[in-house]
Design an enzyme around this catalytic site. Structure first.
Site, PDB file in Angstrom:
ATOM      1  N   SER B 162       0.961  -1.052  -0.365  1.00  0.00           N
ATOM      2  CA  SER B 162       0.155   0.029   0.164  1.00  0.00           C
ATOM      3  C   SER B 162       0.967   1.293   0.065  1.00  0.00           C
ATOM      4  O   SER B 162       1.541   1.711  -1.060  1.00  0.00           O
ATOM      5  CB  SER B 162      -0.874  -0.032   0.784  1.00  0.00           C
ATOM      6  OG  SER B 162      -1.856   0.768   1.152  1.00  0.00           O
ATOM      7  N   ASP B 335      -9.067  -6.545  -4.089  1.00  0.00           N
ATOM      8  CA  ASP B 335      -8.289  -5.110  -3.944  1.00  0.00           C
ATOM      9  C   ASP B 335      -8.910  -4.304  -4.568  1.00  0.00           C
ATOM     10  O   ASP B 335      -8.958  -3.937  -6.020  1.00  0.00           O
ATOM     11  CB  ASP B 335      -7.291  -4.882  -3.538  1.00  0.00           C
ATOM     12  CG  ASP B 335      -6.421  -3.494  -2.991  1.00  0.00           C
ATOM     13  OD1 ASP B 335      -7.034  -2.794  -3.045  1.00  0.00           O
ATOM     14  OD2 ASP B 335      -4.675  -3.815  -3.082  1.00  0.00           O
ATOM     15  N   HIS B 368      -7.988  -5.064   0.166  1.00  0.00           N
ATOM     16  CA  HIS B 368      -6.987  -4.393  -0.018  1.00  0.00           C
ATOM     17  C   HIS B 368      -6.154  -5.233   1.287  1.00  0.00           C
ATOM     18  O   HIS B 368      -4.873  -4.984   1.843  1.00  0.00           O
ATOM     19  CB  HIS B 368      -6.548  -2.868   0.202  1.00  0.00           C
ATOM     20  CG  HIS B 368      -5.652  -2.053   0.809  1.00  0.00           C
ATOM     21  ND1 HIS B 368      -5.046  -1.819  -0.696  1.00  0.00           N
ATOM     22  CD2 HIS B 368      -5.812  -1.951   0.723  1.00  0.00           C
ATOM     23  CE1 HIS B 368      -4.001  -1.157  -0.166  1.00  0.00           C
ATOM     24  NE2 HIS B 368      -4.413  -0.705   0.923  1.00  0.00           N
TER      25      HIS B 368
END
Lengths: 197, 398
Positions: B162, B335, B368
């Site tokens: 991320s 995600d 995610h």
């Protein structure tokens, strides 16, 4: 020990060239070329077990379905694009051949020759779809969507103005013979093409 | 009575302790401002080898910190290990028998590194809103100074998911000679309008809390907990997938779209009716107790501002032109915050720049957050890749 067809293909790949292998399997051929030809290696693969093997072999592997195109690869960004034993399983083989020769300066591809005499005989006498070590599937579960013959592929190259640099036909153990050279579309089991524009 | 001792798993790094490192050389920031001096909270696992070639840097995401693995308290059986414990430890993908693993709390954080809640030496009060906006590039510069301090000239790998993946990209672009491998996981080349929109909701939640006091809540001895809770609730939704919520909150998965009732029947009021409501409130509330509101605001800005192409005419492959490391890019199918196509943008730019890159799209339902979880295929892939990285270190390549 390298399969005989790969041995042949290897000789068409220039040292230090950029090679894209479409459907690179476990990556062993790319890994081999890295050692013998010092190539820059990239492989496309969708089988997760094979992708894992590629990572273990240390080759660059991209999880990407070539049937959805090669648009993300720049024109002329590779020297050689390889497509081994997959052509007949793609939705539009003609388009992938175009794409191979857009992305690469030359292409190498292999496919099973549907006009091999045993296949012809099996259709003629049994009236059933041929089965063989190269085509072990039933008609309903085969991944092969577009069977073609050596004559068919020659015709495709002619239509598309594709130059055939080398063409070899081999048998099950990847060897050639005088008969195959004399009448490739009848005696050849597997076709290997080296093409360019 | 003796305190109950917990059983620490054999593949854990075990008990760990962070250290606070002080840096007195001013850090020039992208905004034009400067931080004169700062502290960084750091944790390390494993041993740096003699030629300092086996260091790997773990970059944390929005709410992470330096505590990536192991435990602090042997007497607390309820303590959870560090946030990436599934990946870091002996025999794990980031194998502490082979690597010297470094993780820090980034500047502007609230876990011990200098940030908005730290005292401003000029005023003797917490910085609050006076703390400068930090960008990914600033973080990476501070991380490079940390590497200098640790005697690591070149990382074997820089790794992050991320926002952590964005730091990895910045490393490869700004300090190409200082890393051999870049692992960019569940990231994006920059935020989409939708990503920024969610961040804006989070910021507005915090700033409209009456206890926010323009960010000077420390002076009022209060804290905008409701605002941080709301911000986290909104964020949390974007970290999970619809599929996961259906499975988690739907008995006989798929039959009722995850609409499990909490009390068995509807209340016909505005109280909690569905399990997801109480889950989300619980998640938001527990987060809001431990996270500084100003840090949350700051890091959402860091995310919004991230754009590695800004010095390269908006061209990502140009940005990677000087990168010398090899890349592994990983995305997760469910995600929707940074979906696989965003990772493919990174991959395509790397291909165009003729870099060595491998790309995996892991099938996972966890959205995610997948990048934090021990998903078998993901773990196996990291293990295989890092095994080769470790073998290179053994060759003493520095």
């Amino acid at each position: 020990m390298l399969r005989a067809d790969l041995q042949l293909i290897q000789d068409w790949i220039a040292p230090h060239s950029r090679v894209l292998d479409l459907g690179c399997g476990d990556g062993s051929f790319l890994a081999h070329l890295k050692t013998t030809r010092q190539i820059r290696d990239y492989g496309l693969e969708i089988d997760t077990a094979n992708i894992q093997l590629c990572l273990e072999a240390g080759v660059n592997v991209l999880e990407q379905n070539m049937d959805k195109g090669l648009k993300n690869f720049g024109t002329g960004s590779f020297d050689t694009v390889i497509l081994a034993h997959t052509l007949q399983a793609l939705h539009r083989p003609d388009e992938i051949v175009d794409e191979m020769l857009r992305v690469g300066k030359n292409g190498i591809l292999t496919f099973p020759n549907f006009a091999y005499w045993r296949h012809r005989l099996s259709l003629l006498t049994g009236g059933r779809m041929p089965k063989s070590p190269q085509l072990p599937y039933e008609w309903y579960d085969t991944p092969n969507l577009h069977h073609c013959t050596i004559s068919d592929f020659d015709e495709l190259c002619r239509l598309k103005n594709i130059k055939v640099l080398h063409r070899t036909v081999v048998d099950d153990s990847q060897h050639s013979s005088p008969l195959m050279r004399l009448c490739p579309n009848f005696f050849g089991i597997n076709a290997i093409y080296h093409i360019t524009r | 009575m003796e305190a109950p001792q917990k059983k620490i798993p054999a593949d854990s790094v075990g008990l760990v302790a962070p250290q606070k490192l002080h840096f007195s050389e001013p850090l020039p920031l992208r905004s034009g401002r400067t931080i004169d001096q700062y502290d960084l909270m750091v944790e390390t696992y494993g041993t740096l080898n003699s030629d300092a070639s086996n260091g790997i840097l773990i970059c944390h995401a929005l709410s992470g910190d330096h505590h990536a693995a192991g435990y602090y308290d042997a007497g607390n059986p309820k303590e959870k290990p560090g946030w990436w414990d599934c990946c870091i430890g002996p025999g794990k993908p980031f194998d502490t028998n082979r690597f010297f693993v470094v993780c820090l709390n980034n500047l502007g954080g609230c876990a011990g590194s200098t940030g908005p809640s730290s005292l401003n030496p000029e005023t003797g009060k917490p910085f609050g809103p006076d703390f400068p906006i930090i960008t990914v590039r600033d973080w990476v510069l501070s991380q490079a100074r940390l590497a200098d301090r640790l005697g690591i000239r070149q990382w074997a790998a820089v790794i992050g998911g991320s926002l952590g993946g964005m730091q990895v990209m910045r490393w490869a672009i700004s300090h190409p000679e200082r890393l051999r491998h870049a692992l960019i996981i569940a990231a994006a080349p920059k935020l989409s309008a939708q990503n920024i929109a969610f961040n804006e909701v989070a910021r507005q939640s915090i700033m409209s809390d009456p206890d926010f006091h323009q960010g000077r809540y420390y002076d009022f001895n209060t804290y905008p907990q409701k605002g941080v809770m709301l911000a986290r609730m909104v964020g949390h939704i974007t970290y999970l997938s619809d599929t996961l919520l259906r499975e988690k909150f739907g008995k006989g998965a798929g039959e009722n779209f995850g609409r499990d009732l909490r009390g068995g029947k509807l209340s016909f009021g505005f109280d909690v009716d569905f399990q997801i409501q109480s889950y989300l409130q619980y998640k938001g509330e527990s987060f809001s107790k431990n996270f500084d509101a100003n840090t949350y605001l700051l890091v959402t800005k860091t995310l919004d501002y991230f754009d590695p192409t800004v010095d390269y005419d908006g061209n990502l492959s140009k940005a990677f032109d000087k990168s010398a490391c090899k890349f592994l890019v990983v995305s997760f199918s469910s995600d929707w915050r940074f979906p696989p196509e965003r990772s493919r943008e990174i991959v395509d730019a790397l291909l165009q720049a003729k870099k060595d890159v491998s790309y995996l799209e892991i099938e996972a339902a966890e959205g995610h957050d997948s990048f934090l979880l021990p998903i078998p295929r993901y773990m196996k892939a990291l293990q295989a890749y890092m095994n080769r990285v470790a073998n290179e270190c053994a060759g003493g390549k520095v």
